[in-house]
Design a protein around this motif. Structure first.
Motif, short mmCIF file in Angstrom:
data_model
loop_
_atom_site.label_atom_id
_atom_site.label_comp_id
_atom_site.label_asym_id
_atom_site.label_seq_id
_atom_site.Cartn_x
_atom_site.Cartn_y
_atom_site.Cartn_z
N ALA A 53 0.92 -1.04 0.47
CA ALA A 53 0.00 0.06 -0.07
C ALA A 53 1.04 1.14 -0.45
CB ALA A 53 -0.42 -0.03 1.40
N GLY A 72 0.05 2.71 -3.02
CA GLY A 72 -1.92 4.19 -2.79
C GLY A 72 -2.65 3.27 -2.76
N ASP A 73 -3.20 2.08 -1.70
CA ASP A 73 -4.29 1.46 -1.47
C ASP A 73 -4.95 2.03 -0.15
OD1 ASP A 73 -6.12 -0.09 -1.51
OD2 ASP A 73 -6.17 -1.93 -2.39
N GLU A 74 -6.34 2.83 -0.51
CA GLU A 74 -5.67 3.08 1.38
C GLU A 74 -6.43 1.95 2.18
OE1 GLU A 74 -9.04 6.92 2.35
OE2 GLU A 74 -8.69 6.65 0.82
N ASP A 75 -7.50 0.88 1.51
CA ASP A 75 -8.35 -0.08 1.65
C ASP A 75 -7.80 -0.15 2.86
OD1 ASP A 75 -10.38 0.77 1.60
OD2 ASP A 75 -10.69 -0.20 -0.07
N VAL A 78 -3.88 -0.17 3.51
CA VAL A 78 -3.54 1.11 5.02
C VAL A 78 -4.65 0.75 5.84
CG1 VAL A 78 -2.60 2.93 5.04
CG2 VAL A 78 -2.49 2.58 3.22
N GLN A 79 -5.84 0.91 5.74
CA GLN A 79 -6.87 1.04 7.14
C GLN A 79 -7.06 -0.39 7.69
OE1 GLN A 79 -10.12 2.40 4.97
NE2 GLN A 79 -9.84 4.60 5.19
#
Length: 319
Positions: free
Chosen positions: A72, A76-79, A81-82
């Motif tokens: 991520a 840049g995969d936000e899901d 990261v969360q």
């Protein structure tokens, strides 16, 4: 005597590590679904081996979650990261924080009373995993609901809006050959309306109560009036559907609250029954003799002594 056939040994079931590796390395499914499936492995193994002998779920899936965070950071995969942040948060939660979160989820209606009872009975290590999974499920359900609702308005459903209607010209509304009735399915509603015969346009406008007041030989006012009426009708249908869904949701919430109230009353009745049973029992004193335990009113809950009964009988005879 016939020869004995050797029995082939049944293959041993896969270990927890092997099953976990297969789930997490699968090329299908999202990272969230893989973690949910991994938690199911723990539930299945708990039935056989007992929870105490199982490794910590958060430690076993940590390499997988760390790989998500690493990917991520580049893509840049936000899901992802969360998800990694949520895993780290729950891995450190204390028992006090978990108990408080159970109460919060129950007040928010995210979990039912039966689940609350089940979570309270679990060891801390399992309570942490179940709450983590429950939060993942809640997030996934919310995302699915948003995708299904999608904020589709009338213009999206019909394929045209007010701006399209305003920009129509008389040339756009030229009558076209409709072919044989029912021959083709209508995919472009606006184009179909624009090409309808003038007589049909008038009939449809009259049926919807949108026939232009000023008579005109042009087709444009008829087409525009009919399209606006269709757009308004679609918007009204959408609003009615939303109101019905809200009413259904409110009824479901009321039913759930009634069920919870009934369960609370049953629990209170059971507790009162246990207390009344304890009040009626006899307790032993320090000298080993049984003494009557007084009830809530202060009177002995055991039967009257023989002497008391005789006194009562004597008083009744004198009277």
């Amino acid at each position: 005597m016939g020869k004995k056939t050797a029995r082939t040994a049944e293959p041993a079931p896969p270990t927890l590590d092997a099953s976990l590796k297969e789930v997490l390395s699968s090329t299908s499914g999202t990272a969230t679904m893989k973690l949910l499936e991994a938690s199911i492995l723990w539930d299945s193994a708990s039935d056989d081996d007992g929870r105490s002998s199982l490794p910590d779920f958060f430690e076993k899936v940590k390499p997988f979650v760390d790989s998500l965070a690493a990917k991520a950071s580049g893509d840049g995969d936000e899901d992802d990261v969360q998800l990694a942040a949520l895993h780290a948060e729950y891995a450190k939660k204390t028992d006090e924080e978990l108990v408080a979160e159970v109460a919060e989820l129950k007040s928010a209606g995210a979990i039912e009373k039966q689940m609350v009872k089940a979570l309270k009975k679990l060891p801390v290590i399992d309570r942490r995993r179940h709450l983590f999974v429950r939060v993942l499920v809640i997030a996934a359900e919310a995302e699915d609901d948003a995708d299904e609702e999608g904020d589709v308005d009338a213009s999206d459903a019909l394929g045209f809006d007010d701006d399209y209607i305003e920009k129509l010209t008389e040339e756009d509304c030229a009558e076209k050959d409709q072919g044989q009735e029912g021959e083709e399915e209508v995919t472009d509603v606006a184009a179909w309306v624009c090409g309808l015969p003038t007589s049909e346009l008038r009939e449809m406008c009259e049926a919807r109560g949108c026939l232009p007041i000023l008579p005109s030989e042009n087709r444009l006012p008829l087409v525009q009036s009919l399209l606006r009426a269709m757009l308004e009708a679609e918007e009204e249908d959408g609003e009615e559907g939303d109101e019905e869904e809200e009413d259904d949701d409110e009824e479901d919430e009321e039913d759930e609250e009634d069920e919870e109230d009934e369960e609370d009353e049953e629990d209170e009745d059971e507790d009162e029954g246990e207390e009344d049973g304890n009040d009626g029992k006899e307790s032993e004193g320090a000298d080993g003799k049984k003494k009557a335990v007084k009830g809530p009113s202060g009177e002995p809950s055991a039967k009257k002594s023989r002497r008391g009964a005789q006194q009562d009988g004597g008083q009744c005879a004198q009277q």
